[in-house]
Design a protein around this motif. Structure first.
Motif, PDB file in Angstrom:
ATOM      1  N   GLY A 115      -7.935 -12.206  19.652  1.00 50.21           N
ATOM      2  CA  GLY A 115      -7.181 -13.420  19.955  1.00 50.21           C
ATOM      3  C   GLY A 115      -7.102 -13.680  21.450  1.00 50.21           C
ATOM      4  O   GLY A 115      -7.172 -14.835  21.893  1.00 50.21           O
ATOM      5  N   ALA A 116      -6.988 -12.615  22.251  1.00 45.09           N
ATOM      6  CA  ALA A 116      -6.936 -12.770  23.703  1.00 45.09           C
ATOM      7  C   ALA A 116      -8.265 -13.284  24.251  1.00 45.09           C
ATOM      8  O   ALA A 116      -8.295 -14.141  25.147  1.00 45.09           O
ATOM      9  CB  ALA A 116      -6.574 -11.428  24.342  1.00 45.09           C
ATOM     10  N   VAL A 117      -9.386 -12.791  23.726  1.00 42.74           N
ATOM     11  CA  VAL A 117     -10.702 -13.260  24.164  1.00 42.74           C
ATOM     12  C   VAL A 117     -10.885 -14.741  23.835  1.00 42.74           C
ATOM     13  O   VAL A 117     -11.383 -15.523  24.662  1.00 42.74           O
ATOM     14  CB  VAL A 117     -11.819 -12.417  23.502  1.00 42.74           C
ATOM     15  N   LEU A 118     -10.469 -15.128  22.632  1.00 49.00           N
ATOM     16  CA  LEU A 118     -10.598 -16.533  22.249  1.00 49.00           C
ATOM     17  C   LEU A 118      -9.708 -17.420  23.113  1.00 49.00           C
ATOM     18  O   LEU A 118     -10.098 -18.536  23.481  1.00 49.00           O
ATOM     19  CB  LEU A 118     -10.252 -16.696  20.773  1.00 49.00           C
ATOM     20  N   THR A 119      -8.508 -16.940  23.437  1.00 53.24           N
ATOM     21  CA  THR A 119      -7.622 -17.712  24.320  1.00 53.24           C
ATOM     22  C   THR A 119      -8.236 -17.847  25.708  1.00 53.24           C
ATOM     23  O   THR A 119      -8.141 -18.902  26.333  1.00 53.24           O
ATOM     24  CB  THR A 119      -6.243 -17.031  24.415  1.00 53.24           C
ATOM     25  N   GLY A 120      -8.853 -16.774  26.181  1.00 51.47           N
ATOM     26  CA  GLY A 120      -9.399 -16.789  27.531  1.00 51.47           C
ATOM     27  C   GLY A 120     -10.684 -17.584  27.679  1.00 51.47           C
ATOM     28  O   GLY A 120     -10.893 -18.252  28.699  1.00 51.47           O
ATOM     29  N   TRP A 121     -11.545 -17.545  26.661  1.00 53.10           N
ATOM     30  CA  TRP A 121     -12.858 -18.170  26.783  1.00 53.10           C
ATOM     31  C   TRP A 121     -13.051 -19.388  25.879  1.00 53.10           C
ATOM     32  O   TRP A 121     -13.723 -20.345  26.265  1.00 53.10           O
ATOM     33  CB  TRP A 121     -13.950 -17.152  26.462  1.00 53.10           C
ATOM     34  N   PHE A 122     -12.487 -19.341  24.687  1.00 50.37           N
ATOM     35  CA  PHE A 122     -12.729 -20.414  23.701  1.00 50.37           C
ATOM     36  C   PHE A 122     -11.406 -20.862  23.075  1.00 50.37           C
ATOM     37  O   PHE A 122     -11.148 -20.592  21.898  1.00 50.37           O
ATOM     38  CB  PHE A 122     -13.687 -19.930  22.611  1.00 50.37           C
ATOM     39  N   PRO A 123     -10.541 -21.531  23.825  1.00 50.00           N
ATOM     40  CA  PRO A 123      -9.217 -21.887  23.301  1.00 50.00           C
ATOM     41  C   PRO A 123      -9.255 -22.830  22.098  1.00 50.00           C
ATOM     42  O   PRO A 123      -8.303 -22.869  21.319  1.00 50.00           O
ATOM     43  CB  PRO A 123      -8.525 -22.556  24.500  1.00 50.00           C
ATOM     44  N   ARG A 124     -10.346 -23.565  21.940  1.00 49.88           N
ATOM     45  CA  ARG A 124     -10.465 -24.460  20.787  1.00 49.88           C
ATOM     46  C   ARG A 124     -10.974 -23.734  19.542  1.00 49.88           C
ATOM     47  O   ARG A 124     -11.101 -24.347  18.483  1.00 49.88           O
ATOM     48  CB  ARG A 124     -11.402 -25.627  21.125  1.00 49.88           C
ATOM     49  N   ARG A 125     -11.273 -22.461  19.676  1.00 47.95           N
ATOM     50  CA  ARG A 125     -11.814 -21.687  18.553  1.00 47.95           C
ATOM     51  C   ARG A 125     -10.872 -20.542  18.156  1.00 47.95           C
ATOM     52  O   ARG A 125     -11.322 -19.548  17.596  1.00 47.95           O
ATOM     53  CB  ARG A 125     -13.188 -21.115  18.931  1.00 47.95           C
ATOM     54  N   THR A 126      -9.604 -20.702  18.432  1.00 48.08           N
ATOM     55  CA  THR A 126      -8.662 -19.634  18.080  1.00 48.08           C
ATOM     56  C   THR A 126      -8.527 -19.462  16.570  1.00 48.08           C
ATOM     57  O   THR A 126      -8.045 -18.423  16.102  1.00 48.08           O
ATOM     58  CB  THR A 126      -7.274 -19.921  18.676  1.00 48.08           C
ATOM     59  N   ASN A 127      -8.974 -20.480  15.813  1.00 48.83           N
ATOM     60  CA  ASN A 127      -8.935 -20.338  14.355  1.00 48.83           C
ATOM     61  C   ASN A 127      -9.872 -19.237  13.865  1.00 48.83           C
ATOM     62  O   ASN A 127      -9.730 -18.742  12.745  1.00 48.83           O
ATOM     63  CB  ASN A 127      -9.286 -21.661  13.677  1.00 48.83           C
ATOM     64  N   VAL A 128     -10.827 -18.827  14.705  1.00 48.74           N
ATOM     65  CA  VAL A 128     -11.706 -17.719  14.342  1.00 48.74           C
ATOM     66  C   VAL A 128     -10.902 -16.429  14.178  1.00 48.74           C
ATOM     67  O   VAL A 128     -11.188 -15.609  13.287  1.00 48.74           O
ATOM     68  CB  VAL A 128     -12.814 -17.532  15.402  1.00 48.74           C
TER      69      VAL A 128
END
Length: 335
Positions: free
Chosen positions: A251-264
């Protein structure tokens, strides 16, 4: 709503084991009493529908008379000035996630207690229920109470993961609503706010896990003739804490790099739960079972500990948090 579900689930569990009348006071119990495909007692089905319709009518009525954008109860007047703690990045982030933290702490305690209350008459709970037995890797071999505790504590830790993930991803949610730009207009570093949310999520995950463990231990202690020790319940739960940290790292990686893909992150968490809960019952292939990080953890106290698996997963989780921080510092913000 999560708290209500937890309370209803606990009422259903207690009603099935001892106080039968409790099952009639919650929707789960009413539906179960309908005995679908067995006796087909349609009266309970109609009663549930009538109650649902009544709740909807009350909700529509209340919605029609309240002020737009407000609740039925007037909002309490806040302080004229924020406290020194709230003015800090950590305090501000905690203030935004405080309600989530409180609700999930209570919900995890209720969830743990609902499962713990079953141990008082666990033989009756499993009697004739082959589907539930399939959820337990060892079946009826060995101590059924210990096997059930290990399986259920894994489920509790998945719930811990959900609560902590909601807290962590609050930062991405605030960014999508374009609220963080007001903060960064002042002398606030991105890394400071990111670390604040990460620390709160990590601390919350530990407290939520302790809440679930405490709920299960107290309920089991009250219902069992020879109850578990607190350490036994603690180790059964916290053996699955490393996967919680790993999923938070994702979740931290998605927040840092891909905030629109946090649903992953939510998708992977859901897949992990399905594998954990339904994998033994549906006999998933070994390669599918190993997609869930929970499957790499031993089921204490039945199996021997696997310290290297825990260490490796914690190191990987730490690396993911660092990677997420690096991305959040460098990328363009939404809006």
């Amino acid at each position: 709503s999560f708290l209500a579900i937890g309370v209803f689930y606990m009422m259903r569990g207690i009603g099935d084991v001892s106080a039968d009348w409790l099952s009639y006071l919650c929707p789960f119990g009413l539906l179960y009493r309908g005995e679908v495909f067995v006796s087909n007692r349609v009266g309970f089905m109609f009663l549930t529908l009538v109650l649902a319709l009544a709740v909807f009518l009350v909700a529509f009525k209340l919605n029609s008379v309240r002020d737009h954008g407000s609740g039925m109860v007037a909002a309490r007047a806040g302080r004229e000035e924020a406290s020194d703690f709230t003015r800090s990045p950590f305090g501000f982030a905690f203030r935004l996630t405080r309600t989530l933290f409180t609700v999930w702490t209570v919900s995890l305690f209720v969830l743990g207690a609902s499962y713990g209350s079953i141990f008082g008459d666990i033989d009756a709970f499993f009697e004739g229920n082959e589907q539930i037995l399939e959820l337990i890797p060892g079946g009826l071999a060995g101590d059924i109470a210990e096997q059930f505790m290990s399986t259920i504590m894994a489920v509790v830790m998945v719930a811990v993961n959900v609560g902590a993930m909601m807290i962590l991803l609050k930062l991405a949610g605030e960014e999508k609503r374009m609220r963080t730009e007001v903060l960064y207009a002042n002398a606030l570093r991105r890394s400071t706010l990111f670390i604040a949310y990460a620390v709160i999520a990590l601390l919350s995950s530990f407290i939520l896990a302790m809440s679930g463990v405490a709920g299960m231990y107290l309920a089991a202690f009250a219902s069992m003739e020879t109850p578990f020790s607190f350490y036994e319940v603690f180790q059964a739960g916290f053996t699955f804490f490393a996967p919680v940290l790993l999923l938070l790292g994702i979740g931290a990686v998605l927040t840092g790099w891909f905030p629109r893909r946090t649903n992953v992150a939510w998708f992977y968490l859901a897949v992990s739960f399905v594998i954990l809960y339904f994998g033994p019952m549906l006999d998933f292939p070994e390669v599918i079972m190993h997609l869930s990080p929970y499957e790499y953890m031993p089921r204490l106290p039945l199996e021997e500990g696997a310290p290297w698996s825990v260490v490796a997963m914690c190191v990987l989780a730490a690396g993911l948090f660092v990677l997420g921080l690096a991305g959040y510092r460098r990328r363009d913000l939404t809006g």
